[in-house]
Design a protein around this motif. Structure first.
Motif, PDB file in Angstrom:
ATOM      1  N   GLN A   1      -6.245  10.663  -3.064  1.00 43.19           N
ATOM      2  CA  GLN A   1      -4.484  10.305  -2.825  1.00 43.19           C
ATOM      3  C   GLN A   1      -3.960  10.993  -1.864  1.00 43.19           C
ATOM      4  N   ILE A   2      -4.496  12.204  -1.477  1.00 45.26           N
ATOM      5  CA  ILE A   2      -3.013  12.952  -0.578  1.00 45.26           C
ATOM      6  C   ILE A   2      -4.169  12.246   1.171  1.00 45.26           C
ATOM      7  N   PHE A   3      -5.161  12.688   0.518  1.00 50.35           N
ATOM      8  CA  PHE A   3      -5.668  12.009   1.953  1.00 50.35           C
ATOM      9  C   PHE A   3      -4.942  11.023   3.048  1.00 50.35           C
ATOM     10  N   LEU A   4      -5.044   9.756   1.492  1.00 49.25           N
ATOM     11  CA  LEU A   4      -4.321   8.153   2.577  1.00 49.25           C
ATOM     12  C   LEU A   4      -2.232   8.654   2.072  1.00 49.25           C
TER      13      LEU A   4
ATOM     14  N   LEU B   1       1.101  -1.331  -0.091  1.00 52.07           N
ATOM     15  CA  LEU B   1      -0.072  -0.019   0.233  1.00 52.07           C
ATOM     16  C   LEU B   1       0.925   1.597   0.192  1.00 52.07           C
ATOM     17  N   LEU B   2       1.934   1.538   1.005  1.00 52.45           N
ATOM     18  CA  LEU B   2       2.894   2.432   0.905  1.00 52.45           C
ATOM     19  C   LEU B   2       3.170   2.817  -0.572  1.00 52.45           C
TER      20      LEU B   2
ATOM     21  N   ALA C   1       1.607   8.569   6.255  1.00 48.11           N
ATOM     22  CA  ALA C   1       2.474   9.119   6.919  1.00 48.11           C
ATOM     23  C   ALA C   1       2.458   9.414   8.638  1.00 48.11           C
ATOM     24  N   PHE C   2       1.426   9.107   8.433  1.00 45.82           N
ATOM     25  CA  PHE C   2       0.807   9.445   9.915  1.00 45.82           C
ATOM     26  C   PHE C   2       1.115   8.588  10.876  1.00 45.82           C
ATOM     27  N   PHE C   3       0.434   7.281  10.404  1.00 45.79           N
ATOM     28  CA  PHE C   3       1.083   6.217  11.068  1.00 45.79           C
ATOM     29  C   PHE C   3       2.790   5.638  11.294  1.00 45.79           C
TER      30      PHE C   3
ATOM     31  N   PRO D   1       5.210   7.271  15.831  1.00 43.01           N
ATOM     32  CA  PRO D   1       5.843   7.203  17.509  1.00 43.01           C
ATOM     33  C   PRO D   1       7.130   7.656  16.956  1.00 43.01           C
ATOM     34  N   PHE D   2       7.403   8.135  15.972  1.00 40.69           N
ATOM     35  CA  PHE D   2       9.008   9.745  15.710  1.00 40.69           C
ATOM     36  C   PHE D   2       8.891  10.330  16.997  1.00 40.69           C
ATOM     37  N   LEU D   3       7.578  10.962  16.606  1.00 38.26           N
ATOM     38  CA  LEU D   3       7.087  12.322  16.598  1.00 38.26           C
ATOM     39  C   LEU D   3       6.953  12.614  18.368  1.00 38.26           C
TER      40      LEU D   3
END
Lengths: 372, 322, 276
Positions: C15-18, B120-121, C23-25, C29-31
């Motif tokens: 697309q951008i939402f996905l 997916l990524l 990216a959020f997922f 943990p980093f943030l």
């Protein structure tokens, strides 16, 4: 299914134009070739017609219908790619039926079309093979069959023969031409090979430096090139292009030395010009009074190409059927005939002389795109 | 020699030809000496690697097999030969079978999620959108994360008193979950953390594979009016199937060997819910001193992994599908 | 401009939402980790995500009161040596398998390959006894010596070396180049991308070692960073989250930087290894 391009342009950043103001009317059932050196934008133009790349400016009509903003599948056309774009994991049959299946066509109809298409390209017996089990020519035929099976009246081809060896290429040239005639489709064919363009096309569009240089039948383009680029692009070996300065005191003579001296039938303005001479339109003799030295000879069988340097240091190519007459470093006499072209300092054709048969001034207007 | 060659007497020349015989013989011995020399070179070039492999791979392999048939003292020395007793007791021990089951659940969950999300990524990052390279960098980010850092990040998130998830649950009026102290949830937490850690590598490989699919295949499909989803399943997936296979086997094998995250996050607990094969070997050998039993477990683990590696070799040999 | 062909606006938004969601997922943990490393532990323990005392003091504490820098240094030494020797040994053995002809070459290669099926985790028991008998416990050497070569590295470089055109070997033979010179002057430079990939791979593999150092090192002077973090975490009975997060950040930031710089090379190399 005529195709009409009006002022089609492409830019990715609104500053640099990949293509500028391409306009042409392609007639129904015409074999139309787009030719030019690599990087001239010919593949971009084809992909814009296909709908794979968006059109920045201008309109595109297919069969009178404005398709400028339509998705590729809504344009009812098909395309054959340089690398064939075959799916390596599917057999020949499945490759040909790929698009039909994706469009959920009835399977009986699919089978019939696939069988017909494979029959036409002579691949019926190989229908269960995978692409890697086929030769280059056979792969090319599969790609053709896929285009045929889609049953559209417009077909686009992007350098379809450039991955084949020379012999196969000339065979496929005539096969494609025959198929196009038989099916009566409108074919837009992109190539960088001038021989391909000359031998196959009804009409040719020459692209260079992002603009159309000339549109015309093969003979028009060869006989009446619109500019020096077109003149040099067609014909092997390339046309000689000798630069010369003209002043009215020369009294209509474009003179390089005592044997290469062209007399214009009319005055031209003072300035820099190029004289274009096809290598076959020069005579070469062994004579006491020589004006050139032979630097290289390419023997081709029925004729030879001779590279010589004139006494005034200009390099010149001549073809001659007098084989075995000349040797390297021979001093020879090179004489002009009465067939030549004159281009102005920007390369635009201003005059041509065809021996005794015809001579006159070119009727090309300012825009080479509207030339014919 | 020079004088002989310039000699124009035919008889002399004949004689000279006769003299070539010993030359041929030296040619043979030249070949022989080349073979000898090559063998010497082979020894020099291969020697260092061979030595390391013999001491740290081949010897321990046989030693582990040997130990699995013995009882051992707490220094790891074999004492009593007991045949297959270790194997029998393991395979009839409900604790070990439970461990085996947990490992399989863990491996399957991790592999499926890693592959699906990785695809997916990669597919999403292959779209042409402005700023896509920024997303590509983010997606490959977890490749730089080592196991202990990942464990710390996720321990914080799953922590019942300070963790984000429970605050979120509170906010949504959902019951709080004791992630790391309830068996089912602990397994979920470990799986999530492992998948997250795997994603960077998986994404990079899938992305590269998708990029290498010739763009004309998609163009051809686009002209035929094939939908994006159809393109993904009928062009992208088959085209990258060799890579897909490679990554799935690697992921499978790596999951079977998981140790670090387990040790850091759950220590095999709660109630042995996450006591996977390698962790059990560690416990039995180095915490309980039962080296014979742990060796038996090692042999079983090696067999499982060898099986999957073998499949990989076999299939790679056939170059997967086309 | 560009008004056509581009997919409908809803699809683009999707697309951008996905992209943002994914990216959020990946990032969360980093943030959370980096952010909380800036907060006082007292506030974190209350479950707060905001504090009026944002500072680098956790980093200061981590550096001055824990051996985290020493751990990092240890890991660097171990990973660097492992990588360097692995490159040498693997390239030498791969060279032998490709360019030197000797009896039993194929058999030996298959034996090499077979070792790839054996997980190191299944062999720790005898290996532990071996290094204990060699007196290597609790020293850098114990974490380097067992990993001086790798069957995977040999296999990967062999694949790369086989891509070298045969003409190069033939030309070198005509020139009379010895095996050493051909190896050093032609083979290694020709395969530098694969070598770079193996270097990155073996460095990361060594850096991420966890079980083996845990078994074989007992003191902070040799403990690598993975087990160092474990040590810190288990010692901090009062759950000093701020400092733990700061230590994690200290460990992960250098790798992230190296990763993003080397990403380009790494990507091409990985795919080379994966598909061939």
């Amino acid at each position: 299914m005529g195709i009409e391009l009006s002022n089609i342009s492409k830019s990715y950043d609104n500053q640099n134009w990949t293509l500028k103001d391409v306009s042409v009317q392609i007639r129904s059932g015409e074999f139309f070739t787009i030719v030019g050196p690599s990087g001239c934008g010919k593949s971009t133009l084809l992909r814009m017609i296909a709908g794979l790349i968006s059109i920045s400016n201008g309109t595109l009509k297919i069969d009178g219908r404005d398709v400028t903003n339509l998705q590729p599948q809504e344009r009812a056309l098909t395309m054959v790619f340089q690398n064939y774009a075959l799916f390596p994991f599917l057999d020949v049959k499945a490759n040909v039926s790929f698009g039909l299946k994706a469009r959920k066509m009835q399977s009986a109809q699919i089978n019939e079309r696939v069988a017909n298409a494979l029959e036409l390209v002579g691949l019926s017996e190989l229908k269960d093979r995978k692409p890697r089990e086929l030769s280059g020519g056979q792969r090319q035929r599969v790609a053709l069959a896929r285009a045929i099976a889609s049953d559209t009246k417009v077909c686009l081809m992007d350098e379809p023969l450039s991955n084949l060896d020379a012999q196969l290429r000339s065979k496929m040239r005539s096969e494609i031409r025959e198929l196009q005639q038989k099916l009566g489709i409108t074919l837009i064919y992109v190539t960088h090979d001038q021989v391909e363009a000359m031998t196959m096309a009804d009409r040719i569009m020459v692209l260079h430096a992002h603009t159309v240089q000339q549109i015309g039948t093969p003979s028009e383009i060869y006989q009446h090139p619109a500019n020096a680029f077109v003149a040099q692009f067609f014909g092997t070996p390339r046309m000689n292009l000798l630069s010369v300065h003209y002043a009215s005191k020369n009294q209509r003579h474009l003179k390089f030395d005592s044997y290469i001296d062209y007399l214009l039938p009319r005055d031209i303005e003072d300035g820099d010009y190029f004289v274009g001479i096809r290598p076959g339109e020069l005579e070469i003799h062994t004579a006491d009074k020589a004006n050139a030295v032979i630097k290289n000879i390419e023997y081709l069988g029925t004729q030879s190409i001779i590279h010589a340097v004139l006494d005034n240091d200009m390099e010149i190519r001549i073809t001659t059927s007098k084989n075995n007459t000349f040797c390297l470093n021979d001093h020879v006499q090179i004489r002009a005939t009465n067939t030549y072209f004159v281009f102005d300092s920007t390369g635009k054709a201003i005059f041509f002389n065809k021996g005794d048969v015809q001579n006159g001034y070119t009727d090309h207007k300012q825009e080479p795109a509207n030339a014919l | 020699m020079d004088t002989q060659i310039t000699n124009k007497n035919p008889q002399m020349r004949y004689k000279q030809r006769k003299e070539e015989k010993p030359l041929m013989a030296t040619g043979l011995s030249y070949n022989k000496s080349k073979a000898l020399r090559d063998r010497l070179y082979a020894l020099i070039f291969l020697g260092p690697s061979l030595l390391v492999l013999i001491v740290f791979v081949f010897f321990p392999m046989f030693r582990t097999l040997y130990l699995s048939f013995f009882l051992t003292n707490n220094l790891g020395k074999p004492t009593v030969f007991i045949g297959f007793a270790n194997y029998i007791s393991l395979l009839s021990s409900s604790a070990y079978l439970h461990s085996l089951q947990a490992t399989f659940i863990y491996v399957i969950a991790v592999s499926c999620l890693t592959l699906t999300l990785g695809l997916l990524l990669a597919q999403t990052a292959s779209q042409k959108v402005r700023g896509i390279s920024f997303f590509r960098t983010i997606f490959s980010g977890t490749m730089g994360v080592s196991v202990s850092v990942a464990a710390i990040f996720w321990l914080f998130i799953f922590n019942p008193s300070v963790g984000m998830l429970d605050q979120l649950a509170n906010l949504l009026h959902l019951p709080a979950i004791n992630w790391l102290t309830q068996p089912g949830w602990a397994m979920t937490a470990v799986v999530i953390s492992t998948v997250w850690m795997n994603l960077g590598f998986t994404f990079l490989i899938f992305f590269g594979a998708i990029q290498s699919v010739p763009s004309t295949l998609y163009e051809a499909a686009q002209i035929e009016g094939v939908s994006k989803i159809y393109q993904f399943f009928h062009i992208t997936l088959p085209m990258i199937s060799p890579t897909l296979f490679f990554v799935s086997i690697i992921t499978l094998i790596e999951s079977f060997k998981s140790f670090g995250l387990i040790d850091l996050m759950t220590a095999g607990g709660p109630d042995n819910a996450t006591n996977l094969l390698v962790y059990r070997i560690y416990q039995d050998a180095f915490l309980s001193g039962n080296y014979g039993l742990a060796s038996t477990e090692s042999v079983i683990l090696a067999l499982i992994i060898a099986f999957f590696t073998f499949i990989q070799f076999k299939v790679l040999e056939k170059r997967v599908n086309y | 401009m560009n008004k056509n062909i581009t997919p409908p606006i809803t699809q683009r938004i999707g697309q951008i939402f996905l992209l943002l969601l994914l990216a959020f997922f990946i990032l969360i943990p980093f943030l959370l980790g980096f952010w909380t490393s800036l907060l006082p532990t007292a506030d974190i323990s209350k479950g707060a995500l905001w504090s009026s005392h944002i500072s680098l003091s956790n980093y200061y504490t981590a550096i001055t009161q824990t051996p985290i820098i020493r751990y990092l240094f240890n890991s660097l030494v171990i990973s660097f040596f492992t990588m360097a020797v692995q490159l040498l040994f693997c390239s030498m053995s791969a060279y032998a398998f490709v360019f030197i002809e000797f009896k039993g070459r194929d058999t030996l290669f298959y034996i090499f390959l077979a070792t790839m099926m054996l997980p190191f985790e299944a062999e720790v028991i005898p290996n532990f006894v071996t290094v204990r008998n060699m007196g290597l416990l609790n020293h850098y050497a114990v974490m380097i010596i067992p990993f001086l070569t790798s069957a995977f590295g040999t296999f990967m470089l062999r694949q790369a070396f086989m891509q070298i055109p045969k003409e190069l070997r033939e030309a070198s033979e005509i020139e009379g180049l010895s095996h050493w010179r051909f190896y050093a002057k032609v083979v290694l430079p020709y395969s530098r991308i694969s070598l770079f990939t193996l270097a990155a791979y073996s460095f990361l593999a060594s850096w991420n070692q966890y079980l083996w150092p845990m078994l074989t090192t007992f003191s902070d002077s040799f403990r690598p960073v993975q087990d160092g973090l474990r040590q810190l975490q288990s010692q901090e009975t009062f759950n000093n989250w701020g400092m733990i997060q700061a230590s994690a950040a200290i460990v992960v930031i250098p790798t992230l930087i190296v990763l993003f710089i080397g990403q380009h090379y790494f990507k091409s190399g990985l795919n080379e290894g994966a598909v061939k």
